[in-house]
Every structure is written in C-alpha cells, then in structure tokens.
Design a protein around this motif. Structure first.
Motif, mmCIF file in Angstrom:
data_model
loop_
_atom_site.group_PDB
_atom_site.id
_atom_site.type_symbol
_atom_site.label_atom_id
_atom_site.label_comp_id
_atom_site.label_asym_id
_atom_site.label_seq_id
_atom_site.Cartn_x
_atom_site.Cartn_y
_atom_site.Cartn_z
ATOM 1 N N UNK A 102 0.809 -1.219 0.000
ATOM 2 C CA UNK A 102 0.000 0.000 0.000
ATOM 3 C C UNK A 102 0.845 1.273 0.000
ATOM 4 N N UNK A 103 2.114 1.145 0.366
ATOM 5 C CA UNK A 103 2.943 2.307 0.648
ATOM 6 C C UNK A 103 4.148 2.387 -0.284
ATOM 7 N N UNK A 104 4.715 3.590 -0.339
ATOM 8 C CA UNK A 104 5.980 3.765 -1.038
ATOM 9 C C UNK A 104 6.862 4.683 -0.206
ATOM 10 N N UNK A 105 8.153 4.514 -0.397
ATOM 11 C CA UNK A 105 9.129 5.382 0.252
ATOM 12 C C UNK A 105 9.964 6.024 -0.843
ATOM 13 N N UNK A 106 10.457 7.197 -0.546
ATOM 14 C CA UNK A 106 11.274 7.910 -1.516
ATOM 15 C C UNK A 106 12.282 8.750 -0.753
ATOM 16 N N UNK A 107 13.362 9.051 -1.410
ATOM 17 C CA UNK A 107 14.368 9.948 -0.844
ATOM 18 C C UNK A 107 14.677 11.003 -1.884
ATOM 19 N N UNK A 108 14.650 12.251 -1.447
ATOM 20 C CA UNK A 108 15.057 13.362 -2.303
ATOM 21 C C UNK A 108 16.136 14.140 -1.562
ATOM 22 N N UNK A 109 16.883 14.895 -2.323
ATOM 23 C CA UNK A 109 17.900 15.764 -1.734
ATOM 24 C C UNK A 109 17.549 17.188 -2.124
ATOM 25 N N UNK A 110 17.504 18.074 -1.130
ATOM 26 C CA UNK A 110 17.331 19.486 -1.432
ATOM 27 C C UNK A 110 18.667 20.162 -1.132
ATOM 28 N N UNK A 111 18.911 21.242 -1.834
ATOM 29 C CA UNK A 111 20.166 21.952 -1.641
ATOM 30 C C UNK A 111 19.902 23.197 -0.807
ATOM 31 N N UNK A 112 20.696 23.364 0.224
ATOM 32 C CA UNK A 112 20.594 24.530 1.077
ATOM 33 C C UNK A 112 22.009 24.995 1.398
ATOM 34 N N UNK A 113 22.316 26.217 1.033
ATOM 35 C CA UNK A 113 23.658 26.784 1.240
ATOM 36 C C UNK A 113 24.742 25.880 0.665
ATOM 37 N N UNK A 114 24.451 25.270 -0.482
ATOM 38 C CA UNK A 114 25.432 24.426 -1.153
ATOM 39 C C UNK A 114 25.555 23.020 -0.587
ATOM 40 N N UNK A 115 24.733 22.667 0.395
ATOM 41 C CA UNK A 115 24.790 21.351 1.031
ATOM 42 C C UNK A 115 23.548 20.549 0.637
ATOM 43 N N UNK A 116 23.757 19.261 0.288
ATOM 44 C CA UNK A 116 22.633 18.382 -0.022
ATOM 45 C C UNK A 116 22.042 17.831 1.275
ATOM 46 N N UNK A 117 20.742 18.031 1.465
ATOM 47 C CA UNK A 117 20.052 17.551 2.662
ATOM 48 C C UNK A 117 19.125 16.417 2.248
ATOM 49 N N UNK A 118 19.328 15.206 2.811
ATOM 50 C CA UNK A 118 18.453 14.086 2.466
ATOM 51 C C UNK A 118 17.117 14.190 3.200
ATOM 52 N N UNK A 119 16.037 13.977 2.450
ATOM 53 C CA UNK A 119 14.695 13.931 3.034
ATOM 54 C C UNK A 119 14.064 12.606 2.622
ATOM 55 N N UNK A 120 13.695 11.811 3.628
ATOM 56 C CA UNK A 120 13.068 10.513 3.396
ATOM 57 C C UNK A 120 11.569 10.633 3.630
ATOM 58 N N UNK A 121 10.797 10.036 2.715
ATOM 59 C CA UNK A 121 9.350 10.203 2.746
ATOM 60 C C UNK A 121 8.641 8.856 2.724
ATOM 61 N N UNK A 122 7.580 8.762 3.510
ATOM 62 C CA UNK A 122 6.691 7.603 3.545
ATOM 63 C C UNK A 122 5.308 8.094 3.158
ATOM 64 N N UNK A 123 4.671 7.411 2.196
ATOM 65 C CA UNK A 123 3.351 7.843 1.735
ATOM 66 C C UNK A 123 2.603 6.666 1.132
ATOM 67 N N UNK A 124 1.309 6.874 0.919
ATOM 68 C CA UNK A 124 0.531 5.895 0.175
ATOM 69 C C UNK A 124 1.000 5.891 -1.268
ATOM 70 N N UNK A 125 0.817 4.775 -1.955
ATOM 71 C CA UNK A 125 1.259 4.704 -3.353
ATOM 72 C C UNK A 125 0.543 5.714 -4.230
ATOM 73 N N UNK A 126 -0.715 6.046 -3.888
ATOM 74 C CA UNK A 126 -1.462 6.997 -4.713
ATOM 75 C C UNK A 126 -1.432 8.419 -4.145
ATOM 76 N N UNK A 127 -0.433 8.741 -3.337
ATOM 77 C CA UNK A 127 -0.297 10.073 -2.757
ATOM 78 C C UNK A 127 -0.135 11.104 -3.876
#
Length: 176
Positions: A107-132
């Motif tokens: 039912x679920x999916x996980x994903x990881x994205x990186x956002x850049x802040x002041x030249x540094x990559x910040x990992x953000x891990x996400x948990x959501x429903x597959x149809x989010x």
C-alpha cells in the motif's frame, strides 16, 4: 599497491577475522566497509552497500576471530530484518524478520530526495501511500545536529497517519 580510501564518517571500527569492519555514513546513507588486511596493510577494500534511499543498518553481532557477522536492516516499510553475512565469501542469508500486525507494504511507497541549502545536499526521506498526490498534506520531522541522525526505521505507529492521506517526511538536516 596503494589504496586511497574515503570513508565518509566512521561510526565504529570492529576487528574481525583478517581485517576491520567499519560502520560508515556518507551523504546520509549508512554502509559497511570491510578492510581485508595483510599485516597492517590494506589488501582489499570492500564496500558493503546494497541498499539505497533511507534505511537503518546496525551491526548486531560479530566475533573478532570469525568472518561472519549478523546485522540488522530496516526502512520505513521493511520491519527490522536480521541477516548473517560472511565477509570473506559475501554470502548472505536472512535469519529473521520481525512481524508487523495488519500491515501490507504494497500500500505504501518510500522515496528519498535531496534538497540543496547553502550548497549542502540535505536528504529527506518520505513515507506515503502509493497513490499520494504531490502537494498533499505532509508532516515533516527533523531535528539533527552535530552528527546526530534521525534514523530511518520501521514505525508501525505512522501508518494510521499515512492511511489518512499524509506524507511523513524526515529531514536529516545536519546529521549526515
């Protein structure tokens, strides 16, 4: 033979048969490094990382005169699972997976994205429903500082929130 070894952040050094097992972290991800030694020289450097995205691994058991270790793995939709790994042959077997009541990982999916802040990559891990749907409700959590991480673990208390349409996200702002 000369090796140039970039370890990232070393969390622990563990003596095992014929070498050292390092628990490391780089770019927000954990991994093991096995340094096969010939005396005090590095004969071979094996990176043990078969996972991607947000997860948590931990060394559960090792003996200094054995090449076998037991480690745990989990992520937001994989309950804590224990593996035995032979560092010399790299053969692995699953020993046990904790059970989660009334849980269906499909039912679920996980994903990881990186956002850049002041030249540094910040990992953000996400948990959501597959149809989010992008732009929906989100609960963002993240307190980190000075090498401390919010580990990405299985937590069955999050699924009622996610089942109501929320995305749960963890930002490892300074911990990786």
């Amino acid at each position: 033979m000369t090796f140039v070894i970039n370890f990232g952040f070393i969390e622990s050094v563990n003596p095992v048969k014929n070498g050292l097992l390092l628990e490391c972290r780089s770019n927000g991800e954990q991994f093991f490094r096995y340094l096969l030694l010939d005396g005090i020289k590095v004969k071979e450097d094996r990176i043990i990382k078969k996972w991607s995205g947000g997860y948590y691994i931990n060394l559960v058991y090792y003996v200094y005169n054995s090449s076998k270790i037991i480690y745990g793995y989990q992520n937001m939709i994989t309950p804590h699972t224990y593996y035995e790994l032979d560092l010399e042959t790299m053969k692995e077997s699953e020993l046990m997976r904790k059970k989660a009541k009334n849980f269906n990982a499909d039912k679920y999916k996980v994903d990881r994205v990186y956002i850049k802040s002041s030249g540094v990559k910040i990992p953000i891990d996400m948990l959501m429903l597959k149809d989010y749907k992008k732009g929906g409700k989100c609960l963002l959590y993240g307190y980190n500082s000075y090498g401390s991480n919010v580990e990405i673990k299985f937590d069955d208390k999050l699924f009622p929130l996610v089942d109501r349409g929320f995305m749960y996200a963890i930002a490892n702002v300074r911990g990786s």
